[in-house]
Each structure stands twice: as structure tokens, then as C-alpha cells.
Design a protein around this motif. Structure first.
Motif: not given
Length: 181
Positions: A43-46, A69-71, A76-77, A92-99
């Protein structure tokens, strides 16, 4: 006057480029030191501009995965396009969420990576981000934090009974690597 403005722009762009390159070098050294590869879950949080995220994805083999995680939707795009260009969509997958409230199960990741934790604002939120990282970290997992100072994070990790905590300087960053025993 226009020449002066042009020189200032070139200097600023050069500094930003150097900082991005330096960040990539720091994470390249970290991934080499940790031997991150194979079928681990990361998990890459930043994830920033996504380049380090993509380089880590390239080191994995299925069923290994990295989630970032993207802000915001724009970031994200951009990262999704980079994932497609670099042909790492299977890893690899990105998630738009709150850390501070991650949508993952407890103990899901072998590695949790946090860049520049000191930039999380307000400062009190940094502890909550770290608590979430610990929650999703596997029982024998490793958390990696880069920051200008890491001492306050060490105290929280010790509170959560992390025993193997190492701090080193790589480039202009302090890097803390903490393994759960």
C-alpha cells in the motif's frame, strides 16, 4: 524584465524536477534495501506523480499487487493513464480515499509506504494516518516512512509494539523502516 522572469521560471522548474528525481532515487534505494519484489501486497499511501508507484509495480509478479492512495479525481486519472501506459494494470490499482479511514481489511498489506508524512495537515492528523497504516499492515509486515523528522513517529510505533525500527538518511530524507515482529 522578461529575461529575469524567464530565468526565475527555469530555476523553479529545475528545482522541482530535481526534487522529483531525488524522491524517486530515495524510493529506488528503499525498495532495493527491502528487496521488494515478487508476490507481496503493498500500500502506497502517498503516490504523488505515480512514477515511484509504477516502478514498484514493475518489481512485482502476480498475485503481487500495489495499491496507491490518491487525493482527487484528477490525480486518479493521471495515475490510471500511467498504469495503462506502463502495462502494470495486473499489479497496480489506485484508490481515491481518505488516508484516515482506509477501505481495506485489517492486516492486508506486507508493506505500507508513506512519503513526507510531515506534510499531512493538520499535524494532529499525522497520528491518525499512521494508525490506519498500522491497522492494514500484516502481522509480519514492514512500514516505511519518509519525512524530514521521524522521531515522533518512532514513539507511536513503539507504543504499537514495533521492535525492529531503523532510521537512516537517504538523500535529503529521513527514512524510518519498522518491522512488525
Amino acid at each position: 524584465m522578461i529575461v529575469v522572469i524567464g530565468i526565475v521560471i527555469v530555476i523553479v522548474v529545475g528545482i522541482i524536477g530535481w526534487l522529483i528525481w531525488q524522491r524517486q532515487q530515495v524510493w529506488k534505494k528503499i525498495s532495493t534495501d527491502l528487496s521488494i519484489r515478487g508476490d507481496v501486497q503493498i500500500l502506497d499511501m502517498s503516490i504523488g506523480n505515480g512514477k515511484t508507484f509504477i516502478n514498484l509495480a514493475k518489481q512485482l509478479t502476480a498475485p503481487g499487487k500495489i495499491k496507491g492512495i490518491v487525493k482527487n479525481e484528477k490525480q486518479a486519472q493521471q495515475v490510471k493513464e500511467l498504469i495503462k501506459e506502463e502495462a502494470v494494470a495486473d499489479r497496480a490499482k489506485v484508490e481515491l480515499t481518505d488516508n484516515t479511514n482506509l477501505p481495506f481489511t485489517d492486516h492486508q498489506f506486507d508493506y505500507v509506504l508513506i512519503s513526507n508524512l510531515q506534510q499531512v495537515k493538520p499535524a494532529i492528523t499525522q497520528g491518525r494516518v499512521l494508525q490506519e497504516a498500522i491497522r492494514v499492515l500484516a502481522f509480519k509486515g514492514t512500514i516505511v516512512i519518509t519525512a524530514t523528522t521521524v522521531q515522533r513517529y518512532r514513539q507511536l510505533l513503539e507504543y504499537y509494539r514495533f521492535k525492529d525500527i531503523k532510521v537512516k538518511q537517504i538523500g535529503g530524507q529521513r527514512v524510518m523502516v519498522a518491522r512488525r515482529n
